[in-house]
Design a protein around this motif. Sequence first.
Motif, mmCIF file in Angstrom:
data_model
loop_
_atom_site.group_PDB
_atom_site.id
_atom_site.type_symbol
_atom_site.label_atom_id
_atom_site.label_comp_id
_atom_site.label_asym_id
_atom_site.label_seq_id
_atom_site.Cartn_x
_atom_site.Cartn_y
_atom_site.Cartn_z
ATOM 1 N N UNK A 84 27.291 63.528 34.079
ATOM 2 C CA UNK A 84 28.610 62.909 34.091
ATOM 3 C C UNK A 84 29.554 63.602 35.060
ATOM 4 N N UNK A 85 29.522 64.934 35.061
ATOM 5 C CA UNK A 85 30.362 65.668 36.018
ATOM 6 C C UNK A 85 29.956 65.337 37.447
ATOM 7 N N UNK A 91 32.100 60.076 42.583
ATOM 8 C CA UNK A 91 32.995 58.925 42.712
ATOM 9 C C UNK A 91 34.403 59.349 43.121
ATOM 10 N N UNK A 92 34.828 60.546 42.727
ATOM 11 C CA UNK A 92 36.142 61.037 43.149
ATOM 12 C C UNK A 92 36.182 61.228 44.663
ATOM 13 N N UNK A 93 35.078 61.754 45.211
ATOM 14 C CA UNK A 93 35.009 61.924 46.664
ATOM 15 C C UNK A 93 34.983 60.573 47.364
ATOM 16 N N UNK A 94 34.179 59.653 46.823
ATOM 17 C CA UNK A 94 34.132 58.305 47.403
ATOM 18 C C UNK A 94 35.506 57.651 47.325
ATOM 19 N N UNK A 95 36.185 57.789 46.165
ATOM 20 C CA UNK A 95 37.503 57.187 45.985
ATOM 21 C C UNK A 95 38.531 57.745 46.952
ATOM 22 N N UNK A 114 35.648 51.473 41.629
ATOM 23 C CA UNK A 114 35.004 52.730 41.254
ATOM 24 C C UNK A 114 34.701 52.782 39.764
ATOM 25 N N UNK A 115 35.587 52.215 38.963
ATOM 26 C CA UNK A 115 35.348 52.174 37.519
ATOM 27 C C UNK A 115 34.094 51.363 37.216
ATOM 28 N N UNK A 116 33.922 50.256 37.913
ATOM 29 C CA UNK A 116 32.730 49.437 37.743
ATOM 30 C C UNK A 116 31.490 50.159 38.285
ATOM 31 N N UNK A 117 31.660 50.859 39.409
ATOM 32 C CA UNK A 117 30.530 51.551 40.035
ATOM 33 C C UNK A 117 29.964 52.645 39.141
ATOM 34 N N UNK A 118 30.837 53.244 38.308
ATOM 35 C CA UNK A 118 30.378 54.333 37.437
ATOM 36 C C UNK A 118 29.274 53.881 36.496
ATOM 37 N N UNK A 119 29.241 52.577 36.178
ATOM 38 C CA UNK A 119 28.235 52.034 35.274
ATOM 39 C C UNK A 119 27.170 51.220 36.000
ATOM 40 N N UNK A 120 27.227 51.211 37.326
ATOM 41 C CA UNK A 120 26.309 50.368 38.088
ATOM 42 C C UNK A 120 24.942 51.021 38.231
ATOM 43 N N UNK A 128 22.907 62.335 41.208
ATOM 44 C CA UNK A 128 22.016 63.444 40.874
ATOM 45 C C UNK A 128 21.239 63.901 42.103
ATOM 46 N N UNK A 129 20.780 62.930 42.900
ATOM 47 C CA UNK A 129 20.033 63.273 44.107
ATOM 48 C C UNK A 129 20.882 64.124 45.045
#
Length: 326
Positions: A84-85, A91-95, A114-120, A128-129
């Motif tokens: 999660x971290x 996503x924070x960097x992407x945002x 970004x909110x939607x992407x978090x669950x995509x 992770x990669x």
Amino acid sequence: MLLDLIERRRVLFLGGKGGVGKTATASAVALHQAAAGRRVLLVSTDPAHNLGHLWDQTVGDDPVELYRSEDSGGVLRGIEIDPQRTIDEHLAEVGANLRDFMPEHLHPQVAAHLKLSAQSPGTHESAILERIAVLIEYGLDSHDLIVFDTAPSGHTARLMALPEIMSTWMSGLLTRRSKAERFGAAVRVLDGEDDPAKTSPSNRDQRIRQVLTRRKARFEMMREVLSDPKTCSFVIVLTPERLPVLESVALCAQLREAGVEVGGLVVNRLSPTDAGEYLAQRRAQEQRHLDSLSELMPGVPVDRLPLLTGDLVGPAAIQRLANELR
């Protein structure tokens, strides 16, 4: 096999079916090498972390010291990747990049995306990669050996193939970015926008290119490490039972297809032959599975670890298992 392998490698992945003792084996390997004087980084990529439970101390997403040898100077540090971290930081960097690239009135749409992407699908794997790639960069600079305790077989096989996929994808994005830059430059000329500030290397298009190039370089570095048998190897851990044997055969084929060297197998929790009728019969059954393993994976080196008494918790217990590697 295992000791010879790790003494000649900088990066070692241990994987296999869930519940076969990957974390214990990875910890024993890492401890053995730290005791021998190497600086070792032990990383758990499995979302169902057991590293902290095994070492009986708190282990998180930042390196913590698990062991230090005053005699040899070796040190062992551990990390449990926090999915999660990792996703939140990714996503924070992407945002931040998207908000820099987009006009302010579109920032709410960026937040919703970004909110939607978090669950995509794919977000977790991509994050992770990249975290693993960062840890390889960090580990190779500051440690002699990195040992990865990985998730169960299916997740790990997919992860090993991703650097090639992501690198190719980044190349495609960069190609499309170049076309977009040329098109944008042509439009600016047609519109009479010849302000040097708009066409300097620091403009928006160049910044996008820099972000994509950095990620592409990171994935290419990881792909090169994974595919270099002099630097990296993969060891499959299994127990002497039918399903782990069959799953190990499939994992080996998938890893080789992804260009990752399979350095050997560690058969864990072998029953003793001199501890009563029941365990003797069980060992005979296990030997049949070992024979099957040799037939299905000819030429792959195999090490064996015994079934130990007592709970495997804490440095002393891990040291007992590490002693079995000698």
